[in-house]
Design an enzyme around this catalytic site. Structure first.
Site, PDB file in Angstrom:
ATOM      1  N   ASP A 157       0.720  -1.415  -0.103  1.00 50.18           N
ATOM      2  CA  ASP A 157      -0.044  -0.033  -0.060  1.00 50.18           C
ATOM      3  C   ASP A 157       0.914   1.297  -0.019  1.00 50.18           C
ATOM      4  O   ASP A 157       0.443   2.259  -0.828  1.00 50.18           O
ATOM      5  CB  ASP A 157      -0.989   0.071   1.046  1.00 50.18           C
ATOM      6  CG  ASP A 157      -2.169  -0.609   0.988  1.00 50.18           C
ATOM      7  OD1 ASP A 157      -2.244  -1.305   0.009  1.00 50.18           O
ATOM      8  OD2 ASP A 157      -3.068  -0.888   1.951  1.00 50.18           O
ATOM      9  N   LYS A 234       1.275   2.256  -7.290  1.00 49.56           N
ATOM     10  CA  LYS A 234       0.449   1.237  -7.182  1.00 49.56           C
ATOM     11  C   LYS A 234      -0.701   1.772  -7.985  1.00 49.56           C
ATOM     12  O   LYS A 234      -1.478   2.374  -7.488  1.00 49.56           O
ATOM     13  CB  LYS A 234       0.210   0.861  -5.758  1.00 49.56           C
ATOM     14  CG  LYS A 234      -0.696  -0.503  -5.511  1.00 49.56           C
ATOM     15  CD  LYS A 234      -1.006  -0.863  -4.061  1.00 49.56           C
ATOM     16  CE  LYS A 234      -1.999  -2.458  -3.811  1.00 49.56           C
ATOM     17  NZ  LYS A 234      -2.022  -2.514  -2.593  1.00 49.56           N
TER      18      LYS A 234
END
Lengths: 410, 604
Positions: A157, A234
């Protein structure tokens, strides 16, 4: 009815006597494991416990890592999916420090590398804080003194935040620092942990002198990409190939046990140089229609810089201009990035941009917003205020790409 | 094949019936039907992992040794969930309801909470490396020939990916079948005869069909059979036809019977210390055997090995230990071996056989083998043979086998233990409300006969027609169409007679969706049965629905049009009550309502 997990029970349920293993309870329901392996969840009041016997302690197989003659690599674990295991009490995935089960999958790695595992922390990456980047940088430095390269396992994350923060803090490195994560936890047979780690180990034994990220190139298990820490984002919440080099090519690819370099990179240096100060009083604001000047000012209170994610070329509503002026008059730096997935900020094209430029807003070029954030934290921690704008515009660690090309990922 | 009566050993048979549901996939929104070809490909590796007790499943470990790369073909009824690129969505409520309804109909005790598990399967047939499965009920029974056969569990689970191709070091699967809901009904080992097994499977299948949510593809219902006659439990997987159940059981009984006899001989002779494969390539390089020459040309080595005390029982009469060993080698993509029960043969002379025997110091009862494999596979082959012999020697034949099309089966893997199961952590336990349980229970058919009676009464169709509709799982479709059409009797006749006839004529099937659209459109126009049949005919022959529906061909002649025709016929001569309808029909290709024709005739 309270039992230790693993207690063998003989119960009567629905007229049938069954041998089961106690797993957990949730309010009035008990979850037990049947002999065929299935768990069933049944209301407590429907069960008669006829017999119970204490659980036998399960001996886990533990293999210590071999210390052979392979390339010395330090593996720093911080937690995250890559090393996570299932919590059978809550049913959730939690971080673990047991990295061996990943490395065990490729027996050849034990011959090729001498791996020293160092547990740094055991957290989910959303709990990573700037102060921990500093501690981590210290550990990385220490480990690089002992090893050829360093692999850092990290939750995905915030992995690119950590990577870019470390990238700014280290002006030069004596070996590769490869961050690695996974999108499927290693308790699954299909986990990407194994391949990502195999790639990370290979990348960490090259002559790269940068902070990079090693993750799947595509959905297949046949290729692992090495991304520059300051250009990576990401892009997907669940896919294996979530990490992409934005507006460029990955540095290298690991395929068939070989590393192929795809683009230029900085080679490792003879000496390591670390500036480990970080200014935490920097925040990020996502502009949206309806954002009020009051909100903007509140978010900027006490901050030495704010990174605005503006629209398109780097715009915000004109109604916010007075607030921007006010914020800047208090000495807070204002940096403009774009909320577009890729591309450059250009404050010259529209009048809104020109006005912002006149007010003194700093353009971040094509730096990713989260990278502009860690860079601002680094600059304000280590350099005088007056150098802020010029250094923000300077390409220090490959974070700014002067040229973008058709055909590259955005 | 002849069934052998093994009086000393009590036969126990249990069944696992798997039924695919037509409700769409279990953990995503993909449909269960696939309409187009391959949209892409990707490849993966799988690694066995530990369960919550720290155990790794034996069956999973065996798969890992094969070190295969799995390729997947992406179908249009698959999404990121099937590709293992996204966690499962919430469970498909229709599918769960169907499973619960089936459970109620077999008097199985439905659980108030469903815990989804992961069953580790690393043969590539699941992209995740596990199959999601959950028990929805325990216990229950099915009555066949007045005997109660107990049920152990009813589960809902995901179907596996369909195997498209198996090669030496790669296997290809399609994602089209992966994730289709399966209801698995497992019986206790109460079944005692092969015929009873077939009857129980049929009864379970028919009863489940009553939900109307069972898919009708050729492999929509698959049976696994558990068989034991005293040598451990053998699970035969994937029997797709009811008729093959008893064949598979007969073949398995024979296999175990002769195997135990052969092992008896083997044990009496003194058993086995394990074989050691020795490189024999140079010594046999001059042989004229094609197998040997081909192997050497392909870069293989020829290994020789002595199998102590196995001479004469590898392949002679009913004894087939050789095949057992060959099956074990096949798992590692090793094509097979030559053994002394078949020699001289395959171009290998008696002199060459004697040479090998001498070289291996083979005694009278020993067998010798020759095997052509790459150097790298020597240890795997040796290990596979020794492990297989050891297992057979223990007279515990328990294992998982795969059904072949001809009723026989082949060794697949050891029986999986409870070590292969651990909780699916992406799906919290699903609690089922009491009100929903009551509703599903009252809707669940308690016997086929009872369901048949109430269905016949409700729709006023013949019992025979009702039986076919229910037994072939077309209840839902019939109800939908009958409601649209308004005349259930006409509809059942069309479904069972006229539509299949038209389909046979063109050797083409009409998609259910198209049929439904046609029925709906023709019904709104108030056209009759003949119009609908004509429209169906034209549609199957290749015309588009839009074209057919507006076409004048299917519009029935109205009263005025009919009047003109009747007048024309009258003028041309012979016209009677008996021939008027036929004559009118001769004059036109369009639908004619005989009632109106008679009225016109009588009133004029």
């Amino acid at each position: 009815m309270d039992f230790a997990r693993g207690t063998k029970l003989t119960i009567k349920y629905n007229g049938n006597v069954m041998e089961v293993t106690y797993i957990s309870r949730d309010e009035d329901y008990l979850t037990v494991k049947l002999q065929n392996g299935y768990n069933i969840t049944i209301p407590e009041n429907k069960i008669d416990v006829l017999k119970s016997s204490e659980p036998q302690t399960v001996k886990k197989k533990r293999i210590t890592l071999k210390h052979g003659n392979g390339t010395p690599i330090s593996l720093i674990t911080t937690g995250g999916t890559i090393v996570s295991a299932i919590d059978y009490e809550t049913g959730a995935v939690h971080p673990s420090t047991d990295i061996r089960r990943i490395i065990d999958r490729y027996p050849y790695m034990e011959e090729k590398y001498t791996i020293a595992v160092r547990e740094f922390d055991n957290i989910l990456s959303e709990n990573m804080q700037p102060e921990m980047w500093i501690k981590l940088a210290g550990v990385v430095k220490e480990e690089l003194g002992k090893s050829h390269g360093v692999v850092v396992s990290h939750g995905t994350d915030t992995m690119s935040y950590t990577a870019s923060a470390l990238a700014f803090m280290f002006e030069s490195l004596t070996g590769p620092v490869i961050m690695v994560g996974s999108q499927r936890s290693s308790d699954r047979p299909s986990s990407d942990s194994f391949g990502n780690m195999e790639g990370a180990m290979a990348f960490s034994s090259t002559n790269v002198g940068e902070i990079c990220i090693s993750m799947h190139s595509g959905t297949s298990d046949n290729s692992i990409s090495l991304h520059r820490g300051t250009r990576t984002r990401k892009m997907h919440s669940t896919r294996r190939d979530a990490f992409r080099t934005v507006s460029g090519k990955p540095i290298a690819e690991f395929k068939n046990k070989n590393v192929d370099f795809l683009s230029e990179y900085k080679e490792k240096s003879d000496k390591i140089s670390l500036s480990d100060k970080i200014e935490e009083a920097v925040s990020m604001v996502y502009f949206h229609p309806g954002l009020s000047g009051q909100d903007l000012e509140k978010l900027s209170e006490g901050k030495r810089a704010i990174i605005i994610m503006g629209t398109g070329l780097g715009h915000i509503s004109q109604s916010l201009f007075p607030s921007v002026r006010k914020i800047m008059s208090m000495g807070t730096k204002v940096v403009m990035t774009t909320q577009c997935m890729a591309g450059r900020v250009n404050l010259n094209v529209y009048s809104t941009g020109r006005e912002l430029k006149k007010i003194g807003v700093v353009s971040a070029g094509n730096m990713l917003p989260e990278v502009a954030l860690t860079k601002a934290m680094y600059l304000l921690g280590n350099y005088p205020d007056e150098d802020f704008e010029s250094m923000m515009n300077m390409n220090m660690r490959g974070e700014i790409m002067e040229r973008e090309f058709l055909g590259d990922c955005y | 094949m002849i069934a052998i009566n093994t009086k000393d050993k009590k036969i126990k048979i249990g069944l696992e019936i798997h039924l695919q549901l037509s409700t769409g996939k279990l953990f995503c929104k993909c449909p269960d039907m696939n309409n187009s070809g391959i949209k892409g490909k990707f490849s993966r590796k799988l690694f066995p992992t530990e369960n919550e007790s720290g155990d790794v499943d034996v069956a999973a470990l065996q798969e890992e040794r094969k070190n295969v790369i799995y390729e997947y073909e992406v179908s249009d009824n698959s999404c990121l969930v099937e590709a293992d690129e996204e966690p499962p969505h919430e469970i498909n409520a229709d599918a769960l309801d169907t499973a619960l309804q089936i459970a109620f109909s077999f008097n199985s005790e439905v659980l108030n909470a469903v815990s989804v598990m992961r069953k580790v399967v690393v043969d590539g047939s699941n992209t995740s490396g596990f199959q999601r499965t959950a028990v929805v009920s325990t216990g229950g029974y099915v009555t066949v020939n007045e005997k109660k056969v107990g049920l152990t569990t009813i589960c809902i689970e995901e179907d596996s990916a369909r195997r498209v191709e198996s090669g030496n070091d790669h296997t290809v699967f399609s994602l089209d079948r992966l994730g289709i809901p399966l209801v698995e009904i497992s019986t206790a080992p109460d079944i005692e005869t092969f015929q009873e097994a077939v009857d129980v499977a049929r009864e379970i299948g028919m009863r489940a069909m009553l939900t109307g949510n069972i898919r009708r593809d050729s492999d929509a219902i698959r049976q696994d059979v558990n068989f034991s006659m005293g040598y451990g439990r053998v699970e035969i997987k994937g029997i797709s036809k009811l008729s093959l159940i008893s064949e598979a059981l007969i073949a398995e009984e024979n296999r175990q019977k002769f195997l135990s006899e052969a092992i008896g001989i083997f044990l009496e002779r003194g058993g086995f210390d394990g074989t050691v494969l020795i490189d024999y390539t140079e010594k046999i390089a001059k042989s004229e055997s094609k197998i040997i020459q081909k192997g050497i040309a392909a870069g293989n080595r020829i290994f020789a090995g002595k199998l102590e005390n196995l001479g004469g029982i590898l392949k002679s009469g009913n004894y087939r230990i050789g095949k057992e060993l060959a099956d074990a080698l096949k798992l590692f993509s090793i094509g097979g071996f030559i053994h002394s029960d078949e020699l001289p043969g395959y171009g290998i002379t008696q002199d060459e056989v004697n040479e090998i025997k001498k070289f291996l110091k083979s005694r009278e009862n020993d067998a010798i083998i020759l095997i052509s494999i790459p150097e790298s596979k020597k240890d795997i082959a040796q290990d596979a043979i020794n492990k297989r012999v050891e297992k057979l020697l223990s007279l515990d034949f328990s294992e998982t086998r795969a059904a072949n099309e001809d009723g026989t089966s082949r060794f697949l893997r050891p029986i999986s233990g409870s070590g292969r199961m651990y909780p699916e952590t992406d799906i919290p336990t699903i609690k089922i409300k009491n009100s929903r349980m009551v509703e599903l229970n009252s809707a669940a058919p308690k016997s086929f006969d009872q369901a048949l009676s109430s269905f016949t009464d409700e729709w006023e169709i013949s019992r025979q027609e009702a039986e076919i509709i229910l037994a072939t799982g077309r209840k839902k479709e019939f109800i939908e169409l009958a409601k649209l059409w308004g005349k259930p009797r006409e509809m059942s006749r069309m479904i069972l007679q006229s539509i299949p006839e038209i389909e046979r004529k063109y050797r083409k099937k009409l998609e259910y969706g198209d049929l439904k659209t046609l029925v709906e459109k023709i019904a709104t126009k108030n056209y009759g049965r003949i119009s609908l049949e004509m429209a169906i005919d034209q549609c199957i022959s290749g015309k588009s629905i839009e074209e057919v529906v507006i076409s004048d061909d299917i519009r029935p002649l109205d009263r005025n049009e009919l009047k003109i025709i009747v007048e024309r016929i009258r003028k041309s001569g012979d016209i009677r009550k008996e021939n008027i309808i036929a004559k009118v029909k001769n004059e036109t290709n369009r639908p004619v309502d005989p009632k109106i024709v008679m009225e016109i005739y009588q009133n004029s």
